[in-house]
Design a protein around this motif. Structure first.
Motif, PDB file in Angstrom:
ATOM      1  N   VAL A  60       0.819  -1.053   0.395  1.00  0.00           N
ATOM      2  CA  VAL A  60      -0.225   0.029  -0.048  1.00  0.00           C
ATOM      3  C   VAL A  60       0.780   1.055  -0.038  1.00  0.00           C
ATOM      4  CG1 VAL A  60      -1.886   1.363   0.984  1.00  0.00           C
ATOM      5  CG2 VAL A  60      -1.342  -1.120   1.252  1.00  0.00           C
ATOM      6  N   PRO A  61       0.990   2.342  -1.210  1.00  0.00           N
ATOM      7  CA  PRO A  61       1.560   3.234  -1.114  1.00  0.00           C
ATOM      8  C   PRO A  61      -0.071   4.370  -0.477  1.00  0.00           C
ATOM      9  CG  PRO A  61       0.408   3.383  -2.993  1.00  0.00           C
ATOM     10  CD  PRO A  61      -0.455   1.665  -2.097  1.00  0.00           C
ATOM     11  N   ILE A  62       1.592   5.284   1.316  1.00  0.00           N
ATOM     12  CA  ILE A  62       0.394   6.259   2.071  1.00  0.00           C
ATOM     13  C   ILE A  62       1.270   7.702   1.403  1.00  0.00           C
ATOM     14  CG2 ILE A  62       0.172   6.530   3.880  1.00  0.00           C
ATOM     15  CD1 ILE A  62      -0.573   3.670   3.042  1.00  0.00           C
ATOM     16  N   THR A  63       0.150   7.983   1.813  1.00  0.00           N
ATOM     17  CA  THR A  63       0.690   9.530   0.953  1.00  0.00           C
ATOM     18  C   THR A  63       0.739  10.609   1.871  1.00  0.00           C
ATOM     19  OG1 THR A  63      -0.737   9.908  -1.179  1.00  0.00           O
ATOM     20  CG2 THR A  63       0.118  11.493  -0.145  1.00  0.00           C
ATOM     21  N   GLN A  64       1.413  10.852   2.032  1.00  0.00           N
ATOM     22  CA  GLN A  64       1.923  11.900   3.277  1.00  0.00           C
ATOM     23  C   GLN A  64       1.579  13.733   2.928  1.00  0.00           C
ATOM     24  OE1 GLN A  64       5.952  14.005   5.050  1.00  0.00           O
ATOM     25  NE2 GLN A  64       6.073  11.471   5.658  1.00  0.00           N
ATOM     26  N   THR A  65       0.770  14.030   4.121  1.00  0.00           N
ATOM     27  CA  THR A  65       0.549  15.321   4.139  1.00  0.00           C
ATOM     28  C   THR A  65       0.261  15.465   5.563  1.00  0.00           C
ATOM     29  OG1 THR A  65      -1.675  16.414   2.883  1.00  0.00           O
ATOM     30  CG2 THR A  65      -2.231  14.559   3.258  1.00  0.00           C
ATOM     31  N   SER A  66      -1.106  16.597   5.334  1.00  0.00           N
ATOM     32  CA  SER A  66      -1.323  16.462   7.111  1.00  0.00           C
ATOM     33  C   SER A  66      -2.822  17.001   6.756  1.00  0.00           C
ATOM     34  CB  SER A  66      -0.954  18.188   7.743  1.00  0.00           C
ATOM     35  OG  SER A  66      -1.426  19.135   6.625  1.00  0.00           O
ATOM     36  N   PRO A  67      -3.595  17.388   7.470  1.00  0.00           N
ATOM     37  CA  PRO A  67      -5.358  17.228   7.965  1.00  0.00           C
ATOM     38  C   PRO A  67      -5.548  18.402   7.073  1.00  0.00           C
ATOM     39  CG  PRO A  67      -5.109  16.226  10.185  1.00  0.00           C
ATOM     40  CD  PRO A  67      -3.467  16.294   8.640  1.00  0.00           C
ATOM     41  N   GLU A  68      -4.918  18.948   7.664  1.00  0.00           N
ATOM     42  CA  GLU A  68      -5.720  20.430   7.381  1.00  0.00           C
ATOM     43  C   GLU A  68      -5.405  21.286   5.848  1.00  0.00           C
ATOM     44  OE1 GLU A  68      -4.475  20.320  11.523  1.00  0.00           O
ATOM     45  OE2 GLU A  68      -3.420  19.684   9.774  1.00  0.00           O
ATOM     46  N   LYS A  69      -4.300  20.675   5.290  1.00  0.00           N
ATOM     47  CA  LYS A  69      -3.833  20.501   4.160  1.00  0.00           C
ATOM     48  C   LYS A  69      -4.625  19.853   2.937  1.00  0.00           C
ATOM     49  CE  LYS A  69       0.981  22.049   3.648  1.00  0.00           C
ATOM     50  NZ  LYS A  69       2.737  21.462   3.679  1.00  0.00           N
ATOM     51  N   LEU A  70      -5.364  18.447   3.573  1.00  0.00           N
ATOM     52  CA  LEU A  70      -6.017  18.015   2.602  1.00  0.00           C
ATOM     53  C   LEU A  70      -7.668  17.912   2.590  1.00  0.00           C
ATOM     54  CD1 LEU A  70      -6.367  15.710   0.975  1.00  0.00           C
ATOM     55  CD2 LEU A  70      -6.586  13.997   3.446  1.00  0.00           C
ATOM     56  N   VAL A  71      -8.023  18.757   4.106  1.00  0.00           N
ATOM     57  CA  VAL A  71      -9.617  18.906   3.814  1.00  0.00           C
ATOM     58  C   VAL A  71      -9.520  20.554   3.366  1.00  0.00           C
ATOM     59  CG1 VAL A  71     -10.488  21.167   5.506  1.00  0.00           C
ATOM     60  CG2 VAL A  71      -9.602  18.798   6.242  1.00  0.00           C
ATOM     61  N   CYS A 111      -4.208   7.378  -0.968  1.00  0.00           N
ATOM     62  CA  CYS A 111      -3.981   6.642   0.265  1.00  0.00           C
ATOM     63  C   CYS A 111      -3.685   7.061   1.541  1.00  0.00           C
ATOM     64  CB  CYS A 111      -3.835   5.321   0.282  1.00  0.00           C
ATOM     65  SG  CYS A 111      -4.217   4.112  -0.881  1.00  0.00           S
ATOM     66  N   TYR A 112      -4.481   7.260   2.667  1.00  0.00           N
ATOM     67  CA  TYR A 112      -3.649   8.034   3.442  1.00  0.00           C
ATOM     68  C   TYR A 112      -3.691   7.288   4.989  1.00  0.00           C
ATOM     69  CZ  TYR A 112      -4.463  11.811   0.654  1.00  0.00           C
ATOM     70  OH  TYR A 112      -4.082  12.713  -1.062  1.00  0.00           O
ATOM     71  N   PRO A 113      -3.109   7.832   5.436  1.00  0.00           N
ATOM     72  CA  PRO A 113      -2.472   6.545   7.441  1.00  0.00           C
ATOM     73  C   PRO A 113      -4.039   6.831   8.183  1.00  0.00           C
ATOM     74  CG  PRO A 113      -1.118   8.945   7.369  1.00  0.00           C
ATOM     75  CD  PRO A 113      -1.610   8.330   5.927  1.00  0.00           C
ATOM     76  N   ASP A 114      -4.701   6.720   8.167  1.00  0.00           N
ATOM     77  CA  ASP A 114      -5.638   6.594   9.084  1.00  0.00           C
ATOM     78  C   ASP A 114      -5.098   6.027  10.196  1.00  0.00           C
ATOM     79  OD1 ASP A 114      -7.974   5.482  11.042  1.00  0.00           O
ATOM     80  OD2 ASP A 114      -9.107   6.056   8.959  1.00  0.00           O
ATOM     81  N   GLY A 115      -5.039   4.931  10.476  1.00  0.00           N
ATOM     82  CA  GLY A 115      -3.917   4.235  12.681  1.00  0.00           C
ATOM     83  C   GLY A 115      -3.006   5.186  12.176  1.00  0.00           C
ATOM     84  N   LEU A 116      -2.609   4.960  14.052  1.00  0.00           N
ATOM     85  CA  LEU A 116      -1.399   5.604  14.189  1.00  0.00           C
ATOM     86  C   LEU A 116       0.090   4.447  14.355  1.00  0.00           C
ATOM     87  CD1 LEU A 116       0.143   7.751  15.901  1.00  0.00           C
ATOM     88  CD2 LEU A 116      -0.670   6.952  18.145  1.00  0.00           C
ATOM     89  N   PRO A 117      -0.495   2.677  14.305  1.00  0.00           N
ATOM     90  CA  PRO A 117       0.499   1.978  14.361  1.00  0.00           C
ATOM     91  C   PRO A 117       0.654   2.043  12.762  1.00  0.00           C
ATOM     92  CG  PRO A 117      -1.664   1.938  15.545  1.00  0.00           C
ATOM     93  CD  PRO A 117      -1.916   2.479  14.660  1.00  0.00           C
ATOM     94  N   LEU A 118      -0.071   2.445  11.598  1.00  0.00           N
ATOM     95  CA  LEU A 118       0.210   2.541   9.877  1.00  0.00           C
ATOM     96  C   LEU A 118       1.414   3.833  10.455  1.00  0.00           C
ATOM     97  CD1 LEU A 118       0.333   1.567   7.446  1.00  0.00           C
ATOM     98  CD2 LEU A 118      -1.774   3.082   6.809  1.00  0.00           C
TER      99      LEU A 118
END
Length: 309
Positions: A60-71, A111-118
């Motif tokens: 799974v490729p995970i995209t790094q951003t911030s919630p604020e930027k995505l919103v 894809c964005y990281p929903d879980g902290l373990p991720l």
């Protein structure tokens, strides 16, 4: 006495989360310099959003951003990634490893990281990428944040796809009370059948007729992920966001884990405690599989590094 018991539970939970971090062999956070080979950097088209980076956990490729930027990019409709978005966790990584078709859906989507373990796993497999808690994007949080930010924005409206008729009714009432300026253009509760046994063409016609710009898909993983891609491929003019249990949380039909559990990566433990029969296999067996996938990826990285010297 109750306070002492609660404190004991918090202490034990914190210890458990730290043990999980140790098992994942999480490295300390480092700077963004010297990004690793498995990271892809994309320049965003949206003004003010400089770039997003991508790392991989399992398949799974995970995209790094911030919630604020995505919103912000979702509300001003400048999101430059895929038209179907997924908020992934450890269960997503495990499911993708067992189902190549699902892995391909994630690889074609954003894809964005929903879980902290991720997040912990990402820091372990890509230690130079600067992953931190700030990059966590919870689907159940993003959904109400976008609703709030889109209030009274011209040209932004929402379609709710998923849940039972009762949940959808409660959800729309909650949105009307808490986000009165948000426009809900339509809603539908698809039948509980396999993806290919549902008439999605009929739902697609209803979505198009509604004129909604954002379609929130709450059907549970992996069904919602397949549906989000299927509909977005046929209808690339709006965004499809697979948000899992967000409908139930906003509607108030399902309890949300306390913030201290969310902050310590223990939301899975709360959900297991509330629905043990349905979720015991996913979490008790699934967590071990997740750790194995991450450990194998780290071992492979180290082997390649040694061979390249």
């Amino acid at each position: 006495m109750r306070e002492q018991s609660a404190q004991s539970v918090r202490t034990a939970a914190t210890w458990l989360s730290r043990r999980l971090m140790t098992l994942l062999r999480v490295s300390p956070q480092r700077s963004n310099k010297g990004r690793s080979e498995n990271q892809v950097v994309r320049v965003m088209e949206a003004e003010g959003v400089v770039q997003e980076s991508m790392s991989r956990v399992g398949d799974v490729p995970i995209t790094q951003t911030s919630p604020e930027k995505l919103v912000a990019s979702l509300c001003d409709r400048s999101h430059a990634g895929s038209r179907h978005l997924h908020f992934t966790n450890a269960y997503s990584v495990i499911s993708a490893r067992h189902d190549p078709a699902l892995a391909q859906v994630f690889q074609r989507g954003s894809c964005y990281p929903d879980g902290l373990p991720l997040i912990w796993a990402l820091r372990g497999v890509d230690p130079n990428a600067g992953w931190s808690k700030a990059a966590r994007v919870r689907g159940p949080d993003l959904f109400p944040h976008v609703l709030a930010a889109s209030q009274d924005l011209r040209g932004v409206s929402h379609y709710l796809l998923g849940g039972t008729e009762d949940v959808l009714e409660q959800l729309q009432k909650a949105i009307a009370v808490n986000f009165p300026g948000a426009v809900v253009a339509g809603a539908a509760s698809p039948p509980f059948r396999p993806v290919h046994d549902v008439d999605w063409q009929g739902h697609l016609q209803d979505i198009r007729a509604s004129g909604a710009t954002h379609v929130w898909v709450g059907l549970g993983t992996p069904k919602q992920d397949f549906v989000a891609e299927l509909l977005s491929d046929a209808d690339p003019y709006r965004l499809y966001l697979a948000v899992g249990a967000a409908f139930d949380f906003v509607a108030g039909t399902t309890k949300i884990a306390p913030k201290w559990m969310q902050d310590n990566g223990l939301e899975w433990l709360f959900r297991l405690a509330t629905e043990p029969r349905r979720l015991w296999r996913r979490y008790l067996i699934g967590n071990v599989k997740f750790i194995w996938i991450v450990a194998a990826q780290r071992c492979g990285m180290r082997t390649r590094q040694r061979n390249s010297k």
